[in-house]
Design a protein around this motif. Structure first.
Motif, PDB file in Angstrom:
ATOM      1  N   THR A 108      14.225  -3.329 -54.229  1.00  4.94           N
ATOM      2  CA  THR A 108      12.597  -3.863 -54.583  1.00  4.94           C
ATOM      3  C   THR A 108      13.227  -5.142 -55.619  1.00  4.94           C
ATOM      4  O   THR A 108      13.923  -4.430 -56.761  1.00  4.94           O
ATOM      5  N   ILE A 109      12.970  -5.962 -55.997  1.00  4.33           N
ATOM      6  CA  ILE A 109      13.190  -6.880 -57.227  1.00  4.33           C
ATOM      7  C   ILE A 109      12.751  -7.958 -56.946  1.00  4.33           C
ATOM      8  O   ILE A 109      12.271  -8.921 -56.385  1.00  4.33           O
ATOM      9  N   THR A 110      12.138  -8.057 -58.573  1.00  4.31           N
ATOM     10  CA  THR A 110      10.933  -9.331 -58.550  1.00  4.31           C
ATOM     11  C   THR A 110      11.976 -10.089 -60.054  1.00  4.31           C
ATOM     12  O   THR A 110      11.905  -8.815 -61.012  1.00  4.31           O
ATOM     13  N   ILE A 111      12.644 -11.319 -59.909  1.00  4.45           N
ATOM     14  CA  ILE A 111      13.361 -11.879 -61.132  1.00  4.45           C
ATOM     15  C   ILE A 111      13.696 -12.955 -60.919  1.00  4.45           C
ATOM     16  O   ILE A 111      13.598 -13.797 -59.918  1.00  4.45           O
ATOM     17  N   VAL A 168      12.528  -8.795 -51.435  1.00  6.97           N
ATOM     18  CA  VAL A 168      12.806  -9.629 -53.461  1.00  6.97           C
ATOM     19  C   VAL A 168      11.098 -10.095 -52.635  1.00  6.97           C
ATOM     20  O   VAL A 168      10.311 -11.079 -52.078  1.00  6.97           O
ATOM     21  N   LEU A 169      10.417  -9.215 -53.785  1.00  4.16           N
ATOM     22  CA  LEU A 169       9.499 -10.051 -53.986  1.00  4.16           C
ATOM     23  C   LEU A 169       9.061 -11.487 -55.527  1.00  4.16           C
ATOM     24  O   LEU A 169       9.591 -11.495 -56.620  1.00  4.16           O
ATOM     25  N   ASN A 170       8.033 -12.651 -55.002  1.00  4.36           N
ATOM     26  CA  ASN A 170       7.974 -13.281 -56.256  1.00  4.36           C
ATOM     27  C   ASN A 170       6.899 -12.921 -56.842  1.00  4.36           C
ATOM     28  O   ASN A 170       6.369 -11.732 -57.450  1.00  4.36           O
ATOM     29  N   ASP A 219       6.341 -12.377 -49.884  1.00  6.31           N
ATOM     30  CA  ASP A 219       5.416 -13.782 -50.287  1.00  6.31           C
ATOM     31  C   ASP A 219       4.042 -12.914 -51.425  1.00  6.31           C
ATOM     32  O   ASP A 219       3.224 -12.364 -50.162  1.00  6.31           O
ATOM     33  N   ALA A 220       3.522 -12.571 -52.463  1.00  2.00           N
ATOM     34  CA  ALA A 220       2.353 -11.971 -52.917  1.00  2.00           C
ATOM     35  C   ALA A 220       1.651 -12.835 -52.759  1.00  2.00           C
ATOM     36  O   ALA A 220       0.533 -12.375 -52.806  1.00  2.00           O
ATOM     37  N   GLN A 221       1.369 -14.188 -52.334  1.00  3.72           N
ATOM     38  CA  GLN A 221       0.992 -14.797 -53.169  1.00  3.72           C
ATOM     39  C   GLN A 221      -0.575 -15.039 -52.329  1.00  3.72           C
ATOM     40  O   GLN A 221      -1.688 -14.829 -52.653  1.00  3.72           O
ATOM     41  N   PRO A 222      -0.126 -14.912 -51.102  1.00  2.00           N
ATOM     42  CA  PRO A 222      -1.610 -15.441 -50.089  1.00  2.00           C
ATOM     43  C   PRO A 222      -2.318 -13.504 -50.856  1.00  2.00           C
ATOM     44  O   PRO A 222      -3.541 -13.742 -50.854  1.00  2.00           O
ATOM     45  N   HIS A 223      -2.118 -12.970 -51.090  1.00  2.00           N
ATOM     46  CA  HIS A 223      -2.706 -11.359 -51.873  1.00  2.00           C
ATOM     47  C   HIS A 223      -3.437 -11.868 -53.109  1.00  2.00           C
ATOM     48  O   HIS A 223      -4.140 -11.051 -53.629  1.00  2.00           O
TER      49      HIS A 223
END
Length: 265
Positions: A108-111, A168-170, A219-223
């Motif tokens: 997993t990665i957020t970058i 890939v998490l935003n 896409d984490a934004q909806p949460h």
């Protein structure tokens, strides 16, 4: 770790501060994960868990980050955490990729937020509306440069971990855009909208690069919707906080973790 205001995604701000395909997975989400699953967490302070309880003073890693929570929820004991507050794509290439191997099952990665200098944009926007729009327009125009860095980084991850599922998490939007705001010292409504415009452009670049790499974009934004700074139940720390504009414990537990779990099972 880069303890600078400009790279606010990476460290404490003491002064102010589904696109994608799975590429040849070794394990599928349908079969589940267990103690034999080899998981490597990569990325910057949003991956490390800087804003959550228990984060260390070195890289801002902690037991309440989304990687740690996900590993625990899935019974994974072979967990390598190379995340670090301050990380840019260059750091991932120079240091974090070394944590991967052909045996790695999950990554997993957020970058990208630090490469695009999101912290600078927040500071500039708070200096005035005109300066804000100019800065955001330029940042959006320059986004292909960030995308190129993401492309190189994702290619290196695939080379180092050819059999892994890569997620890939935003980034969540930092501010609610409604007129009212109870938080103290905060960009005005216009500035909040401009900062979020930058955030959406960054997330789109991340999504496109992830898809091109054959990785799963999460896409984490909806949460996080309805829980940014200025909401009555904010999951993002306010500006006047040692971990300003990073997710808090609820942000990781109720925002990032469900987003990742929805993709992985």
């Amino acid at each position: 770790m880069r303890m600078t205001l400009a790279r606010f995604l990476t460290a404490p701000l003491t002064a102010l501060a589904g696109i994608g395909l799975l590429a040849s997975p070794a394990h599928s989400a349908a079969t589940g994960y267990d103690s034999t699953t080899r998981y490597v967490a990569m990325g910057d302070s949003f991956s490390a868990g800087l804003g959550a309880f228990g984060a260390d003073l070195d890289c801002g890693r902690g037991p309440n980050s989304y990687p740690s929570l996900w590993a625990k929820a899935h019974g994974i004991t072979s967990f390598t955490d190379v995340t670090c507050g301050g990380a840019v794509t260059e750091d991932v290439l120079a240091e974090q990729v070394q944590g991967l191997s052909a045996d790695t099952d999950i990554v997993t990665i957020t970058i990208g937020g630090n490469d695009a200098a999101w912290g600078d944009k927040v500071m500039t926007c708070m200096s005035g509306d005109s300066a804000c729009t100019t800065a955001i327009n330029q940042a959006v125009a320059d986004m292909p440069a960030t995308a190129a860095k993401l492309n190189s980084t994702y290619a290196a991850i695939r080379q180092a971990a050819p059999n892994a599922e890569v997620y890939v998490l935003n980034y969540p939007m930092l501010f609610e855009e409604s007129a009212g705001c109870s938080a103290w010292i905060v960009p005005n409504q216009f500035q909040r909208k401009e900062i979020n415009r930058f955030g959406r452009a960054l997330n789109q670049a991340i999504a496109t690069s992830a898809a091109q790499a054959g990785f799963r974009y999460v896409d984490a934004q909806p949460h996080f919707a309805g829980h940014a700074v200025c909401s009555s139940q904010a999951w993002i720390h306010p500006i006047l906080n040692l971990t300003a504009l990073h997710p808090n414990d609820d942000g990781y537990r109720l925002g990032y973790l469900p987003a990742l779990t929805s993709a992985t099972g």
